[in-house]
Design a protein around this motif. Structure first.
Motif, PDB file in Angstrom:
ATOM      1  N   LEU A   1      57.574 -18.327 -74.399  1.00 29.96           N
ATOM      2  CA  LEU A   1      58.220 -18.935 -73.592  1.00 29.96           C
ATOM      3  C   LEU A   1      58.485 -18.011 -72.105  1.00 29.96           C
ATOM      4  CD1 LEU A   1      60.720 -20.787 -75.874  1.00 29.96           C
ATOM      5  CD2 LEU A   1      58.630 -21.786 -74.585  1.00 29.96           C
ATOM      6  N   SER A   2      58.754 -18.671 -71.126  1.00 29.11           N
ATOM      7  CA  SER A   2      59.242 -18.038 -70.136  1.00 29.11           C
ATOM      8  C   SER A   2      60.353 -17.002 -70.511  1.00 29.11           C
ATOM      9  CB  SER A   2      59.680 -18.997 -68.939  1.00 29.11           C
ATOM     10  OG  SER A   2      60.531 -18.467 -68.103  1.00 29.11           O
ATOM     11  N   PRO A   3      60.891 -15.977 -69.934  1.00 25.95           N
ATOM     12  CA  PRO A   3      62.027 -15.263 -70.357  1.00 25.95           C
ATOM     13  C   PRO A   3      63.333 -15.906 -69.874  1.00 25.95           C
ATOM     14  CG  PRO A   3      60.746 -13.910 -68.573  1.00 25.95           C
ATOM     15  CD  PRO A   3      60.044 -15.087 -69.049  1.00 25.95           C
ATOM     16  N   GLN A   4      63.240 -16.953 -68.733  1.00 28.00           N
ATOM     17  CA  GLN A   4      64.274 -17.559 -68.289  1.00 28.00           C
ATOM     18  C   GLN A   4      64.670 -18.822 -69.388  1.00 28.00           C
ATOM     19  OE1 GLN A   4      66.468 -16.938 -65.975  1.00 28.00           O
ATOM     20  NE2 GLN A   4      65.165 -15.080 -65.897  1.00 28.00           N
ATOM     21  N   LEU A   5      63.656 -19.273 -70.191  1.00 33.69           N
ATOM     22  CA  LEU A   5      63.894 -20.362 -70.999  1.00 33.69           C
ATOM     23  C   LEU A   5      64.589 -19.703 -72.397  1.00 33.69           C
ATOM     24  CD1 LEU A   5      63.427 -23.267 -71.279  1.00 33.69           C
ATOM     25  CD2 LEU A   5      61.249 -22.814 -72.073  1.00 33.69           C
ATOM     26  N   LYS A   6      65.810 -19.555 -72.364  1.00 40.07           N
ATOM     27  CA  LYS A   6      66.496 -18.929 -73.493  1.00 40.07           C
ATOM     28  C   LYS A   6      67.354 -19.869 -74.042  1.00 40.07           C
ATOM     29  CE  LYS A   6      67.049 -14.391 -71.519  1.00 40.07           C
ATOM     30  NZ  LYS A   6      67.834 -13.618 -70.330  1.00 40.07           N
ATOM     31  N   GLN A   7      67.605 -20.103 -75.311  1.00 40.36           N
ATOM     32  CA  GLN A   7      68.372 -20.966 -76.041  1.00 40.36           C
ATOM     33  C   GLN A   7      69.943 -20.393 -76.243  1.00 40.36           C
ATOM     34  OE1 GLN A   7      64.854 -20.273 -77.136  1.00 40.36           O
ATOM     35  NE2 GLN A   7      64.562 -22.007 -75.710  1.00 40.36           N
ATOM     36  N   ALA A   8      70.845 -21.537 -76.108  1.00 46.10           N
ATOM     37  CA  ALA A   8      72.146 -20.821 -76.097  1.00 46.10           C
ATOM     38  C   ALA A   8      72.397 -20.710 -77.423  1.00 46.10           C
ATOM     39  CB  ALA A   8      72.880 -21.709 -75.365  1.00 46.10           C
ATOM     40  N   THR A   9      71.921 -21.069 -78.329  1.00 47.70           N
ATOM     41  CA  THR A   9      72.173 -21.062 -79.832  1.00 47.70           C
ATOM     42  C   THR A   9      71.054 -20.459 -80.572  1.00 47.70           C
ATOM     43  OG1 THR A   9      71.534 -23.027 -80.619  1.00 47.70           O
ATOM     44  CG2 THR A   9      73.782 -22.850 -79.632  1.00 47.70           C
TER      45      THR A   9
END
Lengths: 213, 187
Positions: free
Chosen positions: A4-12
């Motif tokens: 995944l793109s490094p900007q597509l992070k999950q908050a949990t």
């Protein structure tokens, strides 16, 4: 190997296995009380049996019927059903896929219907991430920074300024007629801004808004 | 124009958010809650306004997908049959009252905003500035304890509570109990 793109992070850290009602179950079988609803999307809860059944049945008969090529029954049924719940008089519907696309469609229609290019938005609102929608978004710089030029013709009006403490003592600003009012096709506002939901006292502010003369 | 993308379909305790404010829009946007998770959105206007759209300005390959439409019809039926707008109003009032009661116990929690089941708790530091760090700590701790929430605000100072409209009284009480535990741990 793709990632995944490094900007597509999950908050949990939750890796969801399945959802039921307001609960998410992860792969280890732990249950999580989901008070996010996919950012307000899963209105009837995760996997409501009636919604699941309707989708499963439709998948088996027709998945995609491009709607300017053919008509399909679910589209006819949905249009009729929305007619029962939409405000009186708003009986003509155009469908899109996302909130951003709806914002773009509203923008396009407002300009074409009025012949005027400008849009007044209210400070603090989020209307989407596509360039037109991002240009109308003022809820955070991260939604509109780094890909200029943005769409011109957006005028930002102050909205009621909420205090950082308390919910009722805010400074209210009266919307003023823009100097470019004759060029203004529409005003756009969120009944409760996603970024900072309003208290009921902002109703007074909304009532001061008047149609363009 | 009224943006009902997030506020529509019962979210605020009324079917449309505009009902709280006496608005009568020319164009209304909708999305999110319409199909319980399938991607479909749209705009509604009077026929007089919509007929002013220029030829060719409305179309799209994937729009009004048949499965999404079927799910949306079922969603609208469930909202009606299960009285979810009234439930959002009742559970929203319960959640807001509970969040306000908890907020009284912590100086850093300075406001509870919102309508229906679209609520946010705001954090403020000792200097009266928006406190994104405290909101982030609370958000992360709640997630670790099994309560999934959102954050937002210009400074990330708000923690949002936006559950499905089917949420029960017990589930709201459970969330409130997890939230109080969270604040006791991080503040």
């Amino acid at each position: 190997m793709a990632q995944l793109s490094p900007q597509l992070k999950q908050a949990t850290p939750v890796v969801a296995d399945r959802g039921e009602g307001v609960w998410i179950y992860d792969e280890a079988g732990n249950k999580h009380l989901d008070f996010t609803a996919g950012i307000g999307v899963t209105s009837t809860g995760h996997c409501h049996p009636k919604v699941v059944a309707a989708a499963q049945e439709q998948v088996g008969s027709l998945i995609h019927g491009q709607y300017t090529t053919i008509m399909h029954k679910p589209l006819q049924r949905l249009t009729a059903a929305l007619g029962e719940v939409l405000p009186a008089g708003l009986d003509s519907i155009f469908f899109s896929n996302s909130g951003s696309e709806a914002a773009e469609a509203a923008l396009r229609l407002a300009r074409q219907a009025t012949g005027r290019p400008n849009i007044v938005v209210f400070q603090g609102g989020f209307h989407g991430r596509t360039v037109g929608a991002a240009s109308m978004t003022t809820s955070g710089t991260k939604f509109k920074a780094g890909f200029s030029p943005l769409m011109p013709g957006v005028v930002v009006s102050p909205s009621r300024t909420l205090p950082t403490t308390g919910t009722t003592a805010g400074t209210r600003s009266r919307p003023r007629t823009s100097r470019c009012a004759s060029w203004t096709s529409s005003c756009r506002l969120s009944p409760t801004r996603p970024t900072r939901p309003r208290s009921s006292s902002s109703r007074c502010w909304v009532r001061r808004l008047r149609p363009r003369q | 124009m009224v943006d009902e993308v997030q506020t529509g379909f019962g979210r605020t305790g009324a079917f449309w958010g505009q009902e709280h404010f006496g608005l009568t829009p020319d164009i209304q946007m909708f999305a999110k809650g319409i199909a319980s998770g399938f991607p479909i959105s749209g705009i509604a206007a009077s026929e007089a306004v919509m007929s002013k759209a220029w030829p060719g300005s409305q179309g799209g390959t994937y729009r009004a997908n048949a499965v999404a439409c079927a799910a949306a019809v079922a969603t609208l039926e469930v909202i009606q049959e299960e009285g979810l707008v009234a439930n959002a109003a009742a559970r929203g009032a319960q959640l807001k009252a509970g969040l306000e009661e908890i907020a009284e116990k912590f100086d850093a929690v300075t406001a509870v905003h919102g309508l229906g089941l679209m609520l946010a708790v705001e954090f403020t530091d000792k200097d009266g500035e928006p406190d994104g760090a405290a909101a982030s700590r609370a958000h992360q701790h709640a997630a670790k304890n099994g309560l999934l929430l959102l954050t937002n605000g210009m400074h990330g100072q708000n923690v949002r509570f936006i559950p499905a409209l089917v949420v029960s009284e017990d589930e709201v009480n459970h969330a409130l109990s997890l939230w109080e535990e969270t604040l006791s741990a991080v503040l």
